[in-house]
Scaffold this active site. Structure first.
Site, PDB file in Angstrom:
ATOM      1  N   PHE A 111       0.835  -1.197   0.000  1.00  0.00           N
ATOM      2  CA  PHE A 111       0.000   0.000   0.000  1.00  0.00           C
ATOM      3  C   PHE A 111       0.877   1.256   0.000  1.00  0.00           C
ATOM      4  O   PHE A 111       1.796   1.373   0.804  1.00  0.00           O
ATOM      5  CB  PHE A 111      -0.928  -0.002   1.221  1.00  0.00           C
ATOM      6  N   LYS A 161      10.394   3.027   6.152  1.00  0.00           N
ATOM      7  CA  LYS A 161       9.791   3.329   7.453  1.00  0.00           C
ATOM      8  C   LYS A 161      10.543   2.674   8.605  1.00  0.00           C
ATOM      9  O   LYS A 161      10.710   3.270   9.677  1.00  0.00           O
ATOM     10  CB  LYS A 161       8.321   2.876   7.452  1.00  0.00           C
TER      11      LYS A 161
END
Lengths: 562, 178
Positions: A111, A161
């Site tokens: 995503f 991340k």
């Protein structure tokens, strides 16, 4: 000091002297935003990532420092692309930071995953994908070094991340070691001597100054050279203000929409001393017809710009300021009365055709720009958009302040002006910032009115509203049998729209209202939007049709003397 | 003198490019060629004598002005440390090809003869096929291929050109244009 990746990023930015970041948060940058309040950096929340990049670019051009923008992964990152490409084309120093999905999700079409380092490879000076927190500090250090030196440009750092949350002992690298990156900043003395000889013996010399002069901070040296040897100076669009435009030796912008006398001088001169410019096609027109009588000396910090489009007789690779300083003592004082007299007579004849003398009650765009120029005495920080508005600004605003014009020259990005002005106003609160924009370009990024209001930036926005994509309509009129396909625009009431954002506004429909509206904006200490309803089918003259030599322009119609 | 020079003739030119062995550097280079519309004939890359420095040999179809631009644009890539041109006169250039040829027992002897003439090698034999390895300049590789064609080439792979300057001079010690 043990820190996580997000903290390391901010520590590095603070050490690089960053005081402002233009960004929009999102899933893949949450750890970075979580740490932001702990650092002395102003974060300006924009409304679209494209605007973040333009604002960082505008900040960079206004301050000379590296502009920083920040966006999340996926669509956040791809929205930066237009702004990064704009900065690349105009050599604007920028560091773009994007979040990326976690390393274990990379390559799985996760995503909001996009390969932003792959996408931006051709539009960045360099880019990095950080998957290991240990590589982060060095990448940031290198990015700022690369962005701000040599031929400046954008550098992108994409941070996974998990690298934002992983912890490591933080150490800021003392130096960067890039064996493949060593910009030449000093000119070769032998070539500089040769250039001086060419200048000292030329009968009809001409200087062309580009943005490189402004980037190097070489305005004073350039002015000294021109004044000492009596050489007239033409500039590129982005070179405007490299010499004060009220200087008698300044010919203003040359090229497709340059004044006739500037282009005649280009074609008649016997020597071109070009500095910090790249012989762009909008400046030279057809390369094979450009300056047929001239020897060309080309000074640029980037060797790849030399002999890219135009054959050069003497290349000098170096920083404009260094090269001009090296050159100045070798250049002789000259009296080139014949050549300067010739240019002045062309100039006088051009003045007779000036559009400002047209007798009309309509709002002429040139008249609007002229009024802004008068009110601000040529010292405003002007941010123009792209198209007719950009050319009218370039022709009628004579910049006195170095670096007084910010515009998307190379990429020609409509919608650039408003967000770039936000960056400029944030970086230079000491300057009055004006936007000159068409109704088309304004509608591409007008969501940033919200940012103007939120940050209380006193930007003055002059919309030259003709209800068309004006430059396209002009080309359709001149070269496509007036077939106005796709160019008419039905816009909103811009004054009402501005008021909805809490921004003062005015609509000007006749000539007599222009000066007062400009004065009101100039005097106010807040932002203001002025919707100038200009003559709808007004054209930019002169114009050199594509492929024609630069002195074969369609000129302004001759006016009767006032 | 602002006219562009009359186009010098286009020919196959060989560049040796040294670059830091960093992720993405190969795609930076190949991307550059595509973006600037340069016509690459072959591109090979591998380790060099120095640790963490890769060496690439690029063959481009270019004239003088284009080749100069190619070299300058390559230098603009942050991880590229050296670009030099090597000429057929003062360098050795080689390419390696593996050719799988249809070789039923009746034709093996004939194929073997061709292979010997070319000083190539048979490196694998199966019931009805052989794999032949040849090293040489492009023209040698091409003529072997054209002679083997009538036997039936089932599979072919070529490495593209690698080059090295003769004598004690090295690619790292020369610079484009010198």
């Amino acid at each position: 000091m043990r820190l996580n990746g997000a903290q390391i990023l901010w520590e590095c930015l603070v050490r690089e002297g960053v005081d402002t970041v233009f960004g929009i948060t999102g899933g893949a940058v949450l750890p970075i935003y979580h740490e932001l309040p702990n650092y002395p950096i102003r974060h300006i929340t924009m409304r679209h990532e494209q605007a973040c990049a333009h604002a960082a670019d505008g900040y960079a051009r206004a301050t000379g420092k590296v502009g920083v923008c920040l966006a999340t992964s996926g669509p956040g990152a791809t929205n930066l692309v237009t702004g990064i490409a704009t900065a690349m084309m105009d050599s604007s120093p920028m560091v773009a930071i994007t979040g990326q999905v976690a390393t274990n999700a990379l390559g799985t079409d996760a995503f909001q995953e996009v390969d932003i380092t792959g996408i931006t490879m051709p539009i960045t000076k360099h880019n990095y994908l950080i998957t290991d927190v240990a590589d982060l500090a060095l990448a940031v250090r290198e990015a700022f070094h690369i962005a701000s030196t040599g031929h400046p440009g954008p550098v992108l750092i994409d941070i996974a991340k998990d690298a934002q949350t992983a912890e490591i002992e933080f150490e800021y690298p003392d130096y960067v070691s890039l064996p493949g990156y060593k910009p030449h900043t000093r000119g070769n003395p032998r070539q500089i001597k040769q250039a001086a000889d060419m200048i000292n013996t030329a009968q009809r010399p001409l200087i062309i100054a580009g943005r490189g002069v402004l980037v190097a901070g070489a305005q004073q040296e350039l002015c000294e050279l021109a004044t000492k040897a009596h050489i007239p100076v033409s500039t590129t669009l982005l070179g405007k203000s490299a010499i004060p435009e009220t200087h008698p030796l300044c010919l203003g912008m040359g090229g497709m929409h340059g004044e006739a006398f500037a282009n005649y001088a280009l074609q008649q001169c016997d020597l071109i001393f070009a500095v910090g410019m790249r012989f762009d096609d909008r400046y030279t027109s057809a390369a094979g017809t450009f300056a047929p009588n001239a020897k060309i000396v080309h000074v640029d910090i980037d060797p790849a710009e030399i002999a890219k489009r135009i054959r050069v007789d003497l290349p000098i690779v170096g920083d404009a300021k260094n090269v001009l300083r090296q050159l100045l003592p070798l250049v002789e004082e000259r009296d080139l009365a014949d050549w300067l007299g010739q240019i002045d007579s062309w100039r006088a004849e051009t003045r007779d055709r000036d559009a400002l003398w047209q007798e009309t009650d309509e709002v002429l765009p040139q008249y609007v720009v002229f009024n802004i120029w008068e009110a601000t005495r040529g010292e405003a920080l002007m941010v123009s958009d792209v198209g007719q508005n950009q050319m009218w600004e370039a022709q009628y605003y004579r910049h006195v302040r170095p670096g007084g014009l910010i515009s998307s020259g190379g990429l020609g990005t409509m919608g650039f002006a408003l967000p770039a002005a936000i960056g400029a106003a944030a970086g230079r609160p000491d300057c009055q910032v004006w936007v000159v924009v068409g109704d088309g370009g304004f509608q591409m990024t007008l969501q940033e009115l919200a940012t103007v209001m939120q940050e209380r930036l006193p930007i003055k926005i002059a919309i030259l509203n003709n209800g068309f994509l004006g430059m396209v309509r002009q080309w359709q009129e001149m070269f496509f049998q007036k077939n106005y396909s796709g160019s008419p625009l039905l816009g909103p009431d811009f004054a009402k729209l501005a008021e909805a954002y809490g921004i003062a506004a005015a609509t000007i429909e006749s000539k007599e209202g222009v000066a007062a509206a400009v004065k009101a904006a100039y005097d106010s200490d807040g932002p203001m939007v002025i919707d100038f309803r200009i003559e709808r089918e007004h054209n930019v003259f002169p114009i050199v049709p594509v492929g024609h030599p630069i002195d074969q322009m369609i000129r302004r119609p001759k006016q009767t003397q006032p | 003198m602002s006219l562009p020079p009359p186009d010098s003739t286009f020919s196959r030119r060989t560049l040796v490019v040294l670059m830091e062995d960093k992720p993405g550097v190969l795609s930076h280079v190949s991307n550059l060629f595509r973006r600037r519309n340069y016509n690459i004939e072959s591109l090979t890359v591998g380790h060099s004598e120095t640790q963490d420095i890769s060496r690439m040999t690029v063959v481009v179809h270019a004239n003088d002005a284009m080749l100069e631009q190619v070299a300058k644009q390559l230098y603009k890539l942050i991880n590229v440390t050296k670009v030099s041109e090597v000429n057929t006169d003062d360098a050795v250039m080689r390419e390696l090809a593996l050719i799988k040829v249809h070789a039923p027992s009746a034709q093996r002897a004939e194929i073997k003869q061709v292979v010997d003439i070319f000083r190539a090698q048979i490196i694998d034999v199966a019931l009805d096929s052989m794999v032949i390895e040849i090293t040489g300049d492009e023209s040698k590789v091409e003529s072997l291929i054209s002679i083997l064609k009538p036997f039936g080439i089932k599979e072919l792979t070529r490495t593209g050109r690698v080059a090295m300057i003769r004598g004690s001079l090295t690619a790292n010690g020369t610079r484009f244009g010198s």
